[in-house]
Design a protein around this motif. Structure first.
Motif, PDB file in Angstrom:
ATOM      1  N   LYS A  41     -92.950  25.752  14.412  1.00 16.40           N
ATOM      2  CA  LYS A  41     -92.068  25.394  15.522  1.00 16.40           C
ATOM      3  C   LYS A  41     -92.334  23.941  15.900  1.00 16.40           C
ATOM      4  CE  LYS A  41     -90.761  27.011  20.165  1.00 16.40           C
ATOM      5  NZ  LYS A  41     -91.086  27.991  21.231  1.00 16.40           N
ATOM      6  N   LEU A  42     -91.287  23.118  15.828  1.00 13.77           N
ATOM      7  CA  LEU A  42     -91.438  21.686  16.036  1.00 13.77           C
ATOM      8  C   LEU A  42     -90.508  21.199  17.142  1.00 13.77           C
ATOM      9  CD1 LEU A  42     -91.075  20.704  12.258  1.00 13.77           C
ATOM     10  CD2 LEU A  42     -93.230  21.078  13.465  1.00 13.77           C
ATOM     11  N   ILE A  43     -90.993  20.298  17.991  1.00 18.76           N
ATOM     12  CA  ILE A  43     -90.103  19.592  18.911  1.00 18.76           C
ATOM     13  C   ILE A  43     -89.163  18.725  18.082  1.00 18.76           C
ATOM     14  CG2 ILE A  43     -89.959  17.850  20.735  1.00 18.76           C
ATOM     15  CD1 ILE A  43     -92.701  18.765  21.705  1.00 18.76           C
ATOM     16  N   ASP A  44     -87.874  18.838  18.347  1.00 26.36           N
ATOM     17  CA  ASP A  44     -86.882  18.047  17.614  1.00 26.36           C
ATOM     18  C   ASP A  44     -86.816  16.653  18.237  1.00 26.36           C
ATOM     19  OD1 ASP A  44     -84.814  17.032  16.144  1.00 26.36           O
ATOM     20  OD2 ASP A  44     -83.334  18.547  16.732  1.00 26.36           O
ATOM     21  N   GLY A  45     -87.728  15.780  17.827  1.00 28.47           N
ATOM     22  CA  GLY A  45     -87.839  14.450  18.410  1.00 28.47           C
ATOM     23  C   GLY A  45     -86.573  13.623  18.362  1.00 28.47           C
ATOM     24  N   PRO A  46     -85.839  13.631  17.225  1.00 27.34           N
ATOM     25  CA  PRO A  46     -84.611  12.831  17.161  1.00 27.34           C
ATOM     26  C   PRO A  46     -83.343  13.595  17.560  1.00 27.34           C
ATOM     27  CG  PRO A  46     -85.254  13.513  14.963  1.00 27.34           C
ATOM     28  CD  PRO A  46     -86.307  14.045  15.905  1.00 27.34           C
ATOM     29  N   ALA A  47     -83.479  14.853  18.027  1.00 26.62           N
ATOM     30  CA  ALA A  47     -82.295  15.677  18.360  1.00 26.62           C
ATOM     31  C   ALA A  47     -81.298  15.668  17.214  1.00 26.62           C
ATOM     32  CB  ALA A  47     -81.632  15.213  19.655  1.00 26.62           C
ATOM     33  N   GLY A  48     -81.771  16.037  16.028  1.00 29.23           N
ATOM     34  CA  GLY A  48     -80.937  15.975  14.829  1.00 29.23           C
ATOM     35  C   GLY A  48     -80.809  14.528  14.399  1.00 29.23           C
ATOM     36  N   MET A  49     -79.687  13.916  14.733  1.00 35.41           N
ATOM     37  CA  MET A  49     -79.484  12.472  14.579  1.00 35.41           C
ATOM     38  C   MET A  49     -78.876  11.953  15.872  1.00 35.41           C
ATOM     39  SD  MET A  49     -78.275  11.495  10.706  1.00 35.41           S
ATOM     40  CE  MET A  49     -78.274   9.743  11.088  1.00 35.41           C
ATOM     41  N   TRP A  50     -79.672  11.947  16.925  1.00 31.94           N
ATOM     42  CA  TRP A  50     -79.264  11.507  18.259  1.00 31.94           C
ATOM     43  C   TRP A  50     -78.185  12.400  18.868  1.00 31.94           C
ATOM     44  CZ3 TRP A  50     -81.851   6.752  18.877  1.00 31.94           C
ATOM     45  CH2 TRP A  50     -82.082   5.977  17.721  1.00 31.94           C
ATOM     46  N   GLY A 346     -87.266   7.768  33.676  1.00 30.04           N
ATOM     47  CA  GLY A 346     -88.387   6.912  34.058  1.00 30.04           C
ATOM     48  C   GLY A 346     -89.703   7.444  33.527  1.00 30.04           C
ATOM     49  N   HIS A 347     -89.931   8.748  33.687  1.00 35.99           N
ATOM     50  CA  HIS A 347     -91.164   9.367  33.182  1.00 35.99           C
ATOM     51  C   HIS A 347     -91.206   9.298  31.665  1.00 35.99           C
ATOM     52  CE1 HIS A 347     -94.575  12.137  33.109  1.00 35.99           C
ATOM     53  NE2 HIS A 347     -93.959  12.773  32.124  1.00 35.99           N
ATOM     54  N   PHE A 348     -90.073   9.541  31.023  1.00 37.72           N
ATOM     55  CA  PHE A 348     -89.974   9.487  29.562  1.00 37.72           C
ATOM     56  C   PHE A 348     -90.398   8.122  29.039  1.00 37.72           C
ATOM     57  CE2 PHE A 348     -87.361   8.659  25.735  1.00 37.72           C
ATOM     58  CZ  PHE A 348     -87.684   9.755  24.947  1.00 37.72           C
ATOM     59  N   GLN A 349     -89.826   7.061  29.621  1.00 41.52           N
ATOM     60  CA  GLN A 349     -90.132   5.712  29.148  1.00 41.52           C
ATOM     61  C   GLN A 349     -91.571   5.303  29.479  1.00 41.52           C
ATOM     62  OE1 GLN A 349     -88.199   3.930  27.216  1.00 41.52           O
ATOM     63  NE2 GLN A 349     -86.419   5.284  27.317  1.00 41.52           N
ATOM     64  N   THR A 420     -82.159  18.220  27.405  1.00 39.26           N
ATOM     65  CA  THR A 420     -82.676  19.314  28.233  1.00 39.26           C
ATOM     66  C   THR A 420     -84.204  19.346  28.263  1.00 39.26           C
ATOM     67  OG1 THR A 420     -82.447  20.746  26.300  1.00 39.26           O
ATOM     68  CG2 THR A 420     -80.643  20.758  27.897  1.00 39.26           C
ATOM     69  N   ILE A 421     -84.855  18.426  27.609  1.00 45.06           N
ATOM     70  CA  ILE A 421     -86.318  18.388  27.563  1.00 45.06           C
ATOM     71  C   ILE A 421     -86.888  18.274  28.980  1.00 45.06           C
ATOM     72  CG2 ILE A 421     -86.454  15.864  27.293  1.00 45.06           C
ATOM     73  CD1 ILE A 421     -88.765  16.371  25.286  1.00 45.06           C
ATOM     74  N   THR A 422     -88.009  18.942  29.217  1.00 43.42           N
ATOM     75  CA  THR A 422     -88.645  18.935  30.535  1.00 43.42           C
ATOM     76  C   THR A 422     -89.769  17.897  30.589  1.00 43.42           C
ATOM     77  OG1 THR A 422     -90.323  20.580  29.944  1.00 43.42           O
ATOM     78  CG2 THR A 422     -88.189  21.409  30.743  1.00 43.42           C
ATOM     79  N   ILE A 423     -90.275  17.645  31.791  1.00 43.15           N
ATOM     80  CA  ILE A 423     -91.404  16.724  31.952  1.00 43.15           C
ATOM     81  C   ILE A 423     -92.600  17.199  31.130  1.00 43.15           C
ATOM     82  CG2 ILE A 423     -93.180  15.962  33.577  1.00 43.15           C
ATOM     83  CD1 ILE A 423     -91.080  15.593  35.672  1.00 43.15           C
ATOM     84  N   ASP A 427     -94.479  15.297  27.962  1.00 43.62           N
ATOM     85  CA  ASP A 427     -95.925  15.028  27.897  1.00 43.62           C
ATOM     86  C   ASP A 427     -96.525  15.569  26.598  1.00 43.62           C
ATOM     87  OD1 ASP A 427     -95.755  13.831  30.361  1.00 43.62           O
ATOM     88  OD2 ASP A 427     -96.491  15.576  31.478  1.00 43.62           O
ATOM     89  N   THR A 428     -96.065  16.754  26.185  1.00 39.71           N
ATOM     90  CA  THR A 428     -96.538  17.320  24.918  1.00 39.71           C
ATOM     91  C   THR A 428     -96.118  16.436  23.750  1.00 39.71           C
ATOM     92  OG1 THR A 428     -96.439  19.582  25.789  1.00 39.71           O
ATOM     93  CG2 THR A 428     -96.430  19.331  23.389  1.00 39.71           C
TER      94      THR A 428
END
Length: 452
Positions: A41-50, A346-349, A420-423, A427-428
């Motif tokens: 199970k992987l976080i989809d960092g690029p959301a597919g292709m943005w 803001g938290h993301f950046q 939809t990613i949460t705070i 952090d993870t």
């Protein structure tokens, strides 16, 4: 990751592996996660292709897709229209900046940019200006894979072995502050970029330049955020010289920066055309389009050639299933997701920016929920390609082992997760990136590839 059959030819293969390229299998997705062929199970960092903006396995979008397919699965846009296409056009016209109240639907980003360029060419032909066809783009930009759209691309090596309409394109410098000359201020860098465009207009003559095409943020070029006043000043130069300003919002529209369209809301500009795709359906159905200025169409209707035919179209233009999905997707975005992006960005950046304390990280930059971690292993020779590739490959492998899918652009890690990613999930993600980059640093030192 598990491997797919080699009968499938995928994008961007090298000649040495074309027809035999095997890439990792993704088996399923839910929310911000995907599961690979090994069950990881992987976080989809690029959301597919943005593009998977509302996340994977959204039941509401799947339901709309099924219902519309059962109601009307297709109609020919040459002879008819559909209720979803009609409704979506009105909704987008209401949300687009300025007088961009017309839309031509396409099948994706490449065809959207291609359509915008063909509109420019057609308009100048009809208005008796056949010489006004030059297209100005920028180094580092990416605009698609069709002939005209690919001709605009300015990423290194994209056109080394591919034909393009080079005689129609002029390229300006990338507005990348990280790569500005040492000791130069951001203000002076911006002045130089604008002066470069002014000089190009003087050299080529405004009566020969049809359009300036720019991503508000250069996405695949490494999430390049331009200097603060750059886009407004480039827009002003276009207006002064009767050059169409085409904002390529294939990535930045539909929530990635917290707005439906970012041109006005984020950057304060009103283009002549906006191209879009990806997030318009959150990747659930292929759809794109071009928002077009009413002024441009009014000029065509007043021309001396009312019978001139805009001989351009696509079988799947205005597809009823795609338009129905886009309407529901926009409802979800405006139902709280856009607010969530603006609250979380803001938290993301800031969280990602903390990675700059790692010696391998040259810069972290971004806006909204898109960012790039640019790794610089060799600061003297400006990252030789072989080392760049090794850095990106190792970070990607380590992060996948730790639970994060990365889309390495050579030496750059691009993060544009589902909106939809949460705070806690941000952090993870950042923690995994830190560990993945740290492990890569250790690998490079052990292998004698980097001194650290």
């Amino acid at each position: 990751m598990a491997k797919i059959p080699s009968a499938l030819v995928q994008p961007w293969p090298s000649a040495g592996s074309i027809g035999a390229d095997r890439r990792g299998l993704l088996a399923s997705g839910e929310g911000i996660y995907v599961t690979d062929g090994h069950g990881r199970k992987l976080i989809d960092g690029p959301a597919g292709m943005w593009c998977v903006n509302v996340g994977h396995r959204n039941a509401e979008l799947a339901k709309v897709m099924q219902e519309q397919a059962l109601e009307l699965s297709y109609n020919s846009p040459w002879y008819t229209t559909s209720s979803p296409a009609d409704a979506l056009a009105d909704v987008l016209a209401d949300r687009a900046p300025g007088d961009l109240n017309h839309v031509f639907f396409t099948t994706g980003g490449s065809s959207a940019v291609e359509t915008a360029l063909r509109i420019m060419q057609f308009a100048n032909n009809v208005r008796g200006r056949p010489e006004k066809k030059l297209m100005v783009s920028r180094q580092g930009g990416y605009h698609g894979s069709t002939y005209l759209s690919a001709s605009l691309n300015g990423r290194p090596r994209d056109q080394d072995w591919m034909d393009s309409a080079t005689h129609l394109v002029r390229k300006l410098s990338s507005p990348d502050p990280f790569r500005r000359p040492e000791g130069m201020s951001i203000e002076a860098f911006e002045d130089g970029l604008v002066a470069e465009f002014a000089a190009l207009i003087e050299k080529e003559r405004a009566e020969r330049i049809g359009a300036f095409v720019a991503e508000p943020i250069q996405a695949s070029g490494g999430v390049i955020v331009p200097p603060p006043g750059y886009l407004k000043r480039m827009r002003a130069l276009c207006a002064e010289n009767d050059i169409l300003f085409i904002a390529d919002e294939v990535v930045t529209a539909f929530g990635r920066l917290g707005s439906v369209f970012a041109s006005r809301d984020v950057f304060g500009i009103e283009p002549d055309m906006i191209t879009f795709a990806k997030g318009v359906t959150s990747g659930y159905f292929p759809l794109g389009g071009v928002m077009v200025s009413a002024r441009l169409f009014e000029e065509l209707r007043r021309s001396n050639h009312p019978d001139a035919m805009f001989a351009h179209g696509l079988t799947y233009s205005s597809h009823p299933v795609g338009c129905a999905v886009a309407l529901k997707n926009l409802e979800l975005l405006e139902g709280g997701i856009l607010d969530h992006v603006n609250a979380l960005s803001g938290h993301f950046q800031t969280s990602l920016k903390s990675l700059e304390d790692l010696a391998l990280v040259g810069e972290v930059r971004g806006l909204g929920l898109m960012a790039c971690i640019e790794c610089v292993a060799d600061r003297v020779s400006n990252n030789p390609l072989t080392l760049d590739l090794e850095v990106g490959k190792r970070i990607d492998a380590h992060c996948q082992d730790l639970g994060l899918l990365v889309r390495p652009l050579i030496n750059m890690c691009v993060m544009s997760p589902p909106l939809t990613i949460t705070i806690e999930q941000v952090d993870t993600m950042v923690d995994i990136l830190r560990r993945g980059i740290s492990r890569t640093m250790d690998d490079l030192v052990r292998g004698g590839l980097w001194k650290g």
